[in-house]
Design a protein around this motif. Structure first.
Motif, PDB file in Angstrom:
ATOM      1  N   VAL A 124      -3.138  20.194   1.574  1.00 33.16           N
ATOM      2  CA  VAL A 124      -3.842  19.371   0.585  1.00 33.16           C
ATOM      3  C   VAL A 124      -4.816  20.240  -0.214  1.00 33.16           C
ATOM      4  O   VAL A 124      -4.895  20.148  -1.444  1.00 33.16           O
ATOM      5  CB  VAL A 124      -4.579  18.196   1.270  1.00 33.16           C
ATOM      6  N   LEU A 125      -5.534  21.107   0.478  1.00 34.72           N
ATOM      7  CA  LEU A 125      -6.472  22.014  -0.188  1.00 34.72           C
ATOM      8  C   LEU A 125      -5.738  22.997  -1.098  1.00 34.72           C
ATOM      9  O   LEU A 125      -6.186  23.279  -2.214  1.00 34.72           O
ATOM     10  CB  LEU A 125      -7.292  22.765   0.865  1.00 34.72           C
ATOM     11  N   GLU A 126      -4.605  23.475  -0.653  1.00 38.97           N
ATOM     12  CA  GLU A 126      -3.825  24.421  -1.462  1.00 38.97           C
ATOM     13  C   GLU A 126      -3.290  23.744  -2.726  1.00 38.97           C
ATOM     14  O   GLU A 126      -3.297  24.334  -3.807  1.00 38.97           O
ATOM     15  CB  GLU A 126      -2.682  25.021  -0.650  1.00 38.97           C
ATOM     16  N   ILE A 127      -2.830  22.509  -2.587  1.00 42.47           N
ATOM     17  CA  ILE A 127      -2.331  21.783  -3.761  1.00 42.47           C
ATOM     18  C   ILE A 127      -3.470  21.536  -4.747  1.00 42.47           C
ATOM     19  O   ILE A 127      -3.296  21.693  -5.961  1.00 42.47           O
ATOM     20  CB  ILE A 127      -1.648  20.469  -3.337  1.00 42.47           C
ATOM     21  N   ALA A 128      -4.643  21.177  -4.224  1.00 42.83           N
ATOM     22  CA  ALA A 128      -5.799  20.964  -5.102  1.00 42.83           C
ATOM     23  C   ALA A 128      -6.193  22.260  -5.813  1.00 42.83           C
ATOM     24  O   ALA A 128      -6.481  22.247  -7.019  1.00 42.83           O
ATOM     25  CB  ALA A 128      -6.975  20.427  -4.302  1.00 42.83           C
ATOM     26  N   ASP A 129      -6.178  23.381  -5.090  1.00 46.40           N
ATOM     27  CA  ASP A 129      -6.487  24.676  -5.715  1.00 46.40           C
ATOM     28  C   ASP A 129      -5.452  25.036  -6.777  1.00 46.40           C
ATOM     29  O   ASP A 129      -5.799  25.548  -7.845  1.00 46.40           O
ATOM     30  CB  ASP A 129      -6.537  25.786  -4.660  1.00 46.40           C
ATOM     31  N   ALA A 130      -4.183  24.777  -6.483  1.00 48.70           N
ATOM     32  CA  ALA A 130      -3.120  25.080  -7.447  1.00 48.70           C
ATOM     33  C   ALA A 130      -3.273  24.233  -8.703  1.00 48.70           C
ATOM     34  O   ALA A 130      -3.099  24.729  -9.825  1.00 48.70           O
ATOM     35  CB  ALA A 130      -1.746  24.862  -6.813  1.00 48.70           C
ATOM     36  N   MET A 131      -3.613  22.964  -8.521  1.00 51.00           N
ATOM     37  CA  MET A 131      -3.798  22.087  -9.682  1.00 51.00           C
ATOM     38  C   MET A 131      -4.999  22.536 -10.511  1.00 51.00           C
ATOM     39  O   MET A 131      -4.931  22.564 -11.750  1.00 51.00           O
ATOM     40  CB  MET A 131      -3.976  20.638  -9.219  1.00 51.00           C
ATOM     41  N   ALA A 132      -6.098  22.905  -9.852  1.00 51.58           N
ATOM     42  CA  ALA A 132      -7.287  23.363 -10.580  1.00 51.58           C
ATOM     43  C   ALA A 132      -7.001  24.662 -11.329  1.00 51.58           C
ATOM     44  O   ALA A 132      -7.393  24.820 -12.491  1.00 51.58           O
ATOM     45  CB  ALA A 132      -8.455  23.552  -9.611  1.00 51.58           C
ATOM     46  N   ALA A 133      -6.296  25.593 -10.688  1.00 52.77           N
ATOM     47  CA  ALA A 133      -5.953  26.852 -11.350  1.00 52.77           C
ATOM     48  C   ALA A 133      -5.011  26.610 -12.522  1.00 52.77           C
ATOM     49  O   ALA A 133      -5.154  27.223 -13.581  1.00 52.77           O
ATOM     50  CB  ALA A 133      -5.326  27.822 -10.346  1.00 52.77           C
ATOM     51  N   SER A 134      -4.069  25.711 -12.340  1.00 54.75           N
ATOM     52  CA  SER A 134      -3.125  25.388 -13.409  1.00 54.75           C
ATOM     53  C   SER A 134      -3.837  24.767 -14.607  1.00 54.75           C
ATOM     54  O   SER A 134      -3.554  25.109 -15.762  1.00 54.75           O
ATOM     55  CB  SER A 134      -2.061  24.439 -12.870  1.00 54.75           C
ATOM     56  N   ARG A 135      -4.772  23.867 -14.351  1.00 52.42           N
ATOM     57  CA  ARG A 135      -5.531  23.235 -15.439  1.00 52.42           C
ATOM     58  C   ARG A 135      -6.420  24.260 -16.144  1.00 52.42           C
ATOM     59  O   ARG A 135      -6.550  24.246 -17.366  1.00 52.42           O
ATOM     60  CB  ARG A 135      -6.381  22.079 -14.915  1.00 52.42           C
ATOM     61  N   ALA A 136      -7.051  25.144 -15.387  1.00 55.39           N
ATOM     62  CA  ALA A 136      -7.884  26.181 -15.999  1.00 55.39           C
ATOM     63  C   ALA A 136      -7.028  27.124 -16.841  1.00 55.39           C
ATOM     64  O   ALA A 136      -7.432  27.538 -17.938  1.00 55.39           O
ATOM     65  CB  ALA A 136      -8.640  26.962 -14.920  1.00 55.39           C
ATOM     66  N   PHE A 137      -5.840  27.464 -16.342  1.00 58.67           N
ATOM     67  CA  PHE A 137      -4.921  28.309 -17.103  1.00 58.67           C
ATOM     68  C   PHE A 137      -4.529  27.613 -18.399  1.00 58.67           C
ATOM     69  O   PHE A 137      -4.560  28.227 -19.475  1.00 58.67           O
ATOM     70  CB  PHE A 137      -3.681  28.609 -16.252  1.00 58.67           C
ATOM     71  N   ALA A 138      -4.183  26.331 -18.312  1.00 62.11           N
ATOM     72  CA  ALA A 138      -3.796  25.569 -19.504  1.00 62.11           C
ATOM     73  C   ALA A 138      -4.959  25.462 -20.492  1.00 62.11           C
ATOM     74  O   ALA A 138      -4.751  25.528 -21.712  1.00 62.11           O
ATOM     75  CB  ALA A 138      -3.309  24.178 -19.105  1.00 62.11           C
ATOM     76  N   SER A 139      -6.166  25.328 -19.993  1.00 59.68           N
ATOM     77  CA  SER A 139      -7.337  25.270 -20.876  1.00 59.68           C
ATOM     78  C   SER A 139      -7.529  26.576 -21.625  1.00 59.68           C
ATOM     79  O   SER A 139      -7.889  26.588 -22.809  1.00 59.68           O
ATOM     80  CB  SER A 139      -8.596  24.943 -20.073  1.00 59.68           C
ATOM     81  N   ASN A 140      -7.294  27.696 -20.946  1.00 52.42           N
ATOM     82  CA  ASN A 140      -7.387  28.996 -21.613  1.00 52.42           C
ATOM     83  C   ASN A 140      -6.300  29.146 -22.670  1.00 52.42           C
ATOM     84  O   ASN A 140      -6.544  29.717 -23.734  1.00 52.42           O
ATOM     85  CB  ASN A 140      -7.307  30.129 -20.587  1.00 52.42           C
ATOM     86  N   VAL A 141      -5.113  28.642 -22.398  1.00 54.28           N
ATOM     87  CA  VAL A 141      -4.036  28.684 -23.396  1.00 54.28           C
ATOM     88  C   VAL A 141      -4.423  27.839 -24.612  1.00 54.28           C
ATOM     89  O   VAL A 141      -4.217  28.251 -25.763  1.00 54.28           O
ATOM     90  CB  VAL A 141      -2.696  28.214 -22.789  1.00 54.28           C
TER      91      VAL A 141
END
Length: 157
Positions: A122-139
């Motif tokens: 659950v923690l890993e999925i939350a981290d992956a989602m947060a990293a993915s959103r931050a990556f998308a925000s940078n794009v």
């Protein structure tokens, strides 16, 4: 060319979040690994530690420079450390390992307990989602910068 600083900041964010996703992937992949290469037990979850890179003076410093009659910016050329983020280290999570009773497993101890990785999906999925959103925000920030630069070039026509 101040927009180059912005590109560097966005690039640092993209690089940092990509590494964060890589570490999350490594954690998920090893969530059932009971033996690591050096033989020290089960796989231990890893985390990425970020550090803000402050390439600009604080408002207080700029105000002090302006009050003393100096230029608000110490140098007007492109600042090579424009800011952004950097990865300072990758650390192992010190939370306790899970103990599972499985006397048939080859890595079980004398009592039949098996040390399992401290990876919480659950923690890993939350981290992956947060990293993915931050990556998308940078794009998105990069695409906005491209639009601003394009509009600026249109003014010159």
């Amino acid at each position: 060319m101040a927009f180059m600083n912005t590109i560097n900041i966005i690039g640092s964010g993209l690089t940092a979040q990509q590494l964060r996703l890589d570490i999350v992937s490594e954690n998920v992949t090893n969530s059932q690994t009971t033996r690591v290469e050096n033989g020290e037990g089960a796989y231990r979850r890893k985390m990425v530690v970020f550090e803000a890179v402050s390439g600009r003076n604080s408002f207080r410093e700029a105000l002090a420079r302006a009050a003393s009659g100096m230029s608000p910016e110490p140098n007007t050329v492109v600042n090579p450390t424009a800011g952004g983020v950097r990865v300072t280290e990758i650390v192992e999570d010190d939370s306790p390992m899970r103990m599972v009773y499985d006397p048939t497993h080859p890595d079980a101890d004398e009592q039949g307990y098996l040390e399992m990785p401290n990876v919480d999906m659950v923690l890993e999925i939350a981290d992956a989602m947060a990293a993915s959103r931050a990556f998308a925000s940078n794009v998105t920030a990069f695409n906005t910068l491209k639009s601003v630069i394009s509009s600026g070039l249109e003014i010159g026509r």
